[in-house]
Design a protein around this motif. Structure first.
Motif, PDB file in Angstrom:
ATOM      1  N   GLY A   1       9.611 -14.521 -53.849  1.00  0.00           N
ATOM      2  CA  GLY A   1      10.704 -13.561 -52.976  1.00  0.00           C
ATOM      3  C   GLY A   1      11.169 -12.573 -53.642  1.00  0.00           C
ATOM      4  O   GLY A   1      11.749 -11.046 -53.307  1.00  0.00           O
ATOM      5  N   ILE A   2       9.537 -11.972 -53.848  1.00  0.00           N
ATOM      6  CA  ILE A   2       9.077 -10.375 -54.068  1.00  0.00           C
ATOM      7  C   ILE A   2       9.215  -9.703 -52.386  1.00  0.00           C
ATOM      8  O   ILE A   2       8.696 -10.115 -51.987  1.00  0.00           O
ATOM      9  N   GLN A   3      10.069  -8.436 -52.342  1.00  0.00           N
ATOM     10  CA  GLN A   3      10.248  -7.696 -51.374  1.00  0.00           C
ATOM     11  C   GLN A   3       9.136  -6.838 -51.128  1.00  0.00           C
ATOM     12  O   GLN A   3       8.591  -6.116 -49.691  1.00  0.00           O
ATOM     13  N   VAL A   4       8.934  -5.499 -52.032  1.00  0.00           N
ATOM     14  CA  VAL A   4       8.675  -4.539 -51.815  1.00  0.00           C
ATOM     15  C   VAL A   4       6.998  -4.752 -53.332  1.00  0.00           C
ATOM     16  O   VAL A   4       8.021  -4.761 -53.882  1.00  0.00           O
ATOM     17  N   GLU A   5       6.226  -3.976 -52.575  1.00  0.00           N
ATOM     18  CA  GLU A   5       5.440  -3.450 -53.995  1.00  0.00           C
ATOM     19  C   GLU A   5       4.973  -2.178 -54.506  1.00  0.00           C
ATOM     20  O   GLU A   5       4.689  -1.949 -53.397  1.00  0.00           O
ATOM     21  N   LEU A   6       4.557  -1.836 -55.786  1.00  0.00           N
ATOM     22  CA  LEU A   6       4.915  -0.854 -56.265  1.00  0.00           C
ATOM     23  C   LEU A   6       3.733  -0.462 -57.347  1.00  0.00           C
ATOM     24  O   LEU A   6       3.606  -1.445 -58.528  1.00  0.00           O
TER      25      LEU A   6
ATOM     26  N   GLN B   1      25.332  -3.398 -46.991  1.00  0.00           N
ATOM     27  CA  GLN B   1      24.903  -3.686 -48.176  1.00  0.00           C
ATOM     28  C   GLN B   1      23.475  -4.639 -47.713  1.00  0.00           C
ATOM     29  O   GLN B   1      23.989  -5.255 -47.617  1.00  0.00           O
ATOM     30  N   LYS B   2      22.351  -3.948 -48.481  1.00  0.00           N
ATOM     31  CA  LYS B   2      22.179  -5.076 -48.401  1.00  0.00           C
ATOM     32  C   LYS B   2      21.259  -4.644 -49.852  1.00  0.00           C
ATOM     33  O   LYS B   2      21.274  -3.896 -50.813  1.00  0.00           O
ATOM     34  N   SER B   3      19.635  -5.516 -50.440  1.00  0.00           N
ATOM     35  CA  SER B   3      19.453  -5.092 -51.572  1.00  0.00           C
ATOM     36  C   SER B   3      17.765  -5.980 -51.513  1.00  0.00           C
ATOM     37  O   SER B   3      17.306  -7.324 -50.488  1.00  0.00           O
ATOM     38  N   LYS B   4      16.714  -4.860 -52.199  1.00  0.00           N
ATOM     39  CA  LYS B   4      15.350  -5.459 -51.538  1.00  0.00           C
ATOM     40  C   LYS B   4      15.216  -5.658 -53.346  1.00  0.00           C
ATOM     41  O   LYS B   4      15.849  -4.617 -54.164  1.00  0.00           O
ATOM     42  N   ILE B   5      13.993  -6.952 -53.566  1.00  0.00           N
ATOM     43  CA  ILE B   5      13.659  -6.903 -54.975  1.00  0.00           C
ATOM     44  C   ILE B   5      11.773  -5.909 -54.976  1.00  0.00           C
ATOM     45  O   ILE B   5      11.020  -6.260 -54.058  1.00  0.00           O
ATOM     46  N   PHE B   6      11.670  -5.407 -55.719  1.00  0.00           N
ATOM     47  CA  PHE B   6      10.807  -4.405 -56.564  1.00  0.00           C
ATOM     48  C   PHE B   6       9.533  -5.258 -56.878  1.00  0.00           C
ATOM     49  O   PHE B   6      10.072  -5.276 -58.710  1.00  0.00           O
ATOM     50  N   PHE B   7       8.852  -5.062 -56.808  1.00  0.00           N
ATOM     51  CA  PHE B   7       8.103  -5.682 -58.062  1.00  0.00           C
ATOM     52  C   PHE B   7       6.792  -3.890 -58.889  1.00  0.00           C
ATOM     53  O   PHE B   7       6.501  -3.717 -57.710  1.00  0.00           O
ATOM     54  N   ILE B   8       6.940  -3.684 -59.891  1.00  0.00           N
ATOM     55  CA  ILE B   8       6.523  -2.942 -59.835  1.00  0.00           C
ATOM     56  C   ILE B   8       5.232  -2.548 -60.869  1.00  0.00           C
ATOM     57  O   ILE B   8       5.335  -3.331 -61.961  1.00  0.00           O
ATOM     58  N   ALA B   9       4.122  -2.444 -60.991  1.00  0.00           N
ATOM     59  CA  ALA B   9       3.065  -2.640 -61.863  1.00  0.00           C
ATOM     60  C   ALA B   9       2.977  -1.375 -62.172  1.00  0.00           C
ATOM     61  O   ALA B   9       1.938  -0.752 -62.032  1.00  0.00           O
ATOM     62  N   TRP B  10       3.078  -1.026 -63.604  1.00  0.00           N
ATOM     63  CA  TRP B  10       3.347   0.098 -64.486  1.00  0.00           C
ATOM     64  C   TRP B  10       1.883   0.506 -65.918  1.00  0.00           C
ATOM     65  O   TRP B  10       1.729  -0.484 -66.210  1.00  0.00           O
ATOM     66  N   ALA B  11       1.613   1.491 -65.180  1.00  0.00           N
ATOM     67  CA  ALA B  11       0.335   1.361 -65.968  1.00  0.00           C
ATOM     68  C   ALA B  11       0.340   3.083 -66.233  1.00  0.00           C
ATOM     69  O   ALA B  11      -0.336   3.584 -65.405  1.00  0.00           O
ATOM     70  N   PRO B  12       0.336   3.462 -66.761  1.00  0.00           N
ATOM     71  CA  PRO B  12       0.650   4.545 -67.442  1.00  0.00           C
ATOM     72  C   PRO B  12      -0.255   5.479 -67.994  1.00  0.00           C
ATOM     73  O   PRO B  12      -1.743   4.111 -67.892  1.00  0.00           O
ATOM     74  N   ASP B  13      -0.874   6.124 -67.228  1.00  0.00           N
ATOM     75  CA  ASP B  13      -2.311   7.354 -67.644  1.00  0.00           C
ATOM     76  C   ASP B  13      -2.467   6.783 -69.263  1.00  0.00           C
ATOM     77  O   ASP B  13      -3.983   7.073 -69.383  1.00  0.00           O
ATOM     78  N   SER B  14      -1.970   7.233 -69.944  1.00  0.00           N
ATOM     79  CA  SER B  14      -1.934   7.245 -71.433  1.00  0.00           C
ATOM     80  C   SER B  14      -2.198   5.754 -72.153  1.00  0.00           C
ATOM     81  O   SER B  14      -2.586   5.834 -73.224  1.00  0.00           O
ATOM     82  N   SER B  15      -1.769   4.410 -71.394  1.00  0.00           N
ATOM     83  CA  SER B  15      -2.298   3.799 -71.837  1.00  0.00           C
ATOM     84  C   SER B  15      -3.684   2.840 -72.157  1.00  0.00           C
ATOM     85  O   SER B  15      -4.369   4.216 -71.121  1.00  0.00           O
ATOM     86  N   LYS B  16      -4.028   2.385 -72.617  1.00  0.00           N
ATOM     87  CA  LYS B  16      -5.522   2.397 -73.375  1.00  0.00           C
ATOM     88  C   LYS B  16      -6.190   1.124 -71.439  1.00  0.00           C
ATOM     89  O   LYS B  16      -5.689   0.578 -71.186  1.00  0.00           O
ATOM     90  N   VAL B  17      -7.143   1.562 -71.534  1.00  0.00           N
ATOM     91  CA  VAL B  17      -7.886   1.423 -70.557  1.00  0.00           C
ATOM     92  C   VAL B  17      -8.533  -0.297 -70.636  1.00  0.00           C
ATOM     93  O   VAL B  17      -7.783  -0.904 -69.679  1.00  0.00           O
TER      94      VAL B  17
END
Length: 137
Positions: free
Chosen positions: A114-119, A79-95
């Protein structure tokens, strides 16, 4: 927003909630938003919530930062756990919003030790469960 690239403040609650996610596993995910030139907690996901709950909680047309605690089992049945950091910037958001989030991301990410993976995602398909799973292993 004159000093957005370097002067974005981070609310103490962001760091506190992230530490609780990391150490106590009180949350499955945390969604952050920029409000009045500072990063604040937008939503908290309970430990029982799923990845689908997390993706559904992200606004369809606004940028956000998020962390997600992903639990998985390795090929060796560990059993493992990873903390993801996600930068969410949808195309429909304001420039302008995309620019502010992009320029503040690295500084904010440094506050969360402590962030292990970035998306980076501009579309839900770019952070599908299969992608998360593949990046975790």
């Amino acid at each position: 927003m004159a000093n957005a690239a370097s002067g974005m403040a981070v609310d103490d609650e962001c760091k506190l909630k992230f530490l609780e996610l990391k150490a106590k596993r009180n949350y499955r995910f945390i969604i952050f938003k920029i409000h009045n030139q500072q990063v604040v907690v937008d939503k908290l996901g309970t430990p029982a919530e799923t990845y689908e709950d997390f993706t559904a909680a992200l606004p369809k047309d606004e940028c956000r930062y998020a962390v997600f605690d992903f639990d998985f089992t390795t090929a060796e049945n560990c059993q493992k756990s990873k903390i993801f950091f996600i930068a969410w910037a949808p195309d429909s958001s304001k420039v302008r919003s995309k620019m502010v989030y992009a320029s503040s991301k690295d500084r904010f990410k440094r506050e969360l030790d402590g962030i292990q993976v970035e998306l980076q995602a501009t579309d839900p398909s770019e952070m599908s469960f299969d992608i998360i799973k593949a990046r975790a292993i």
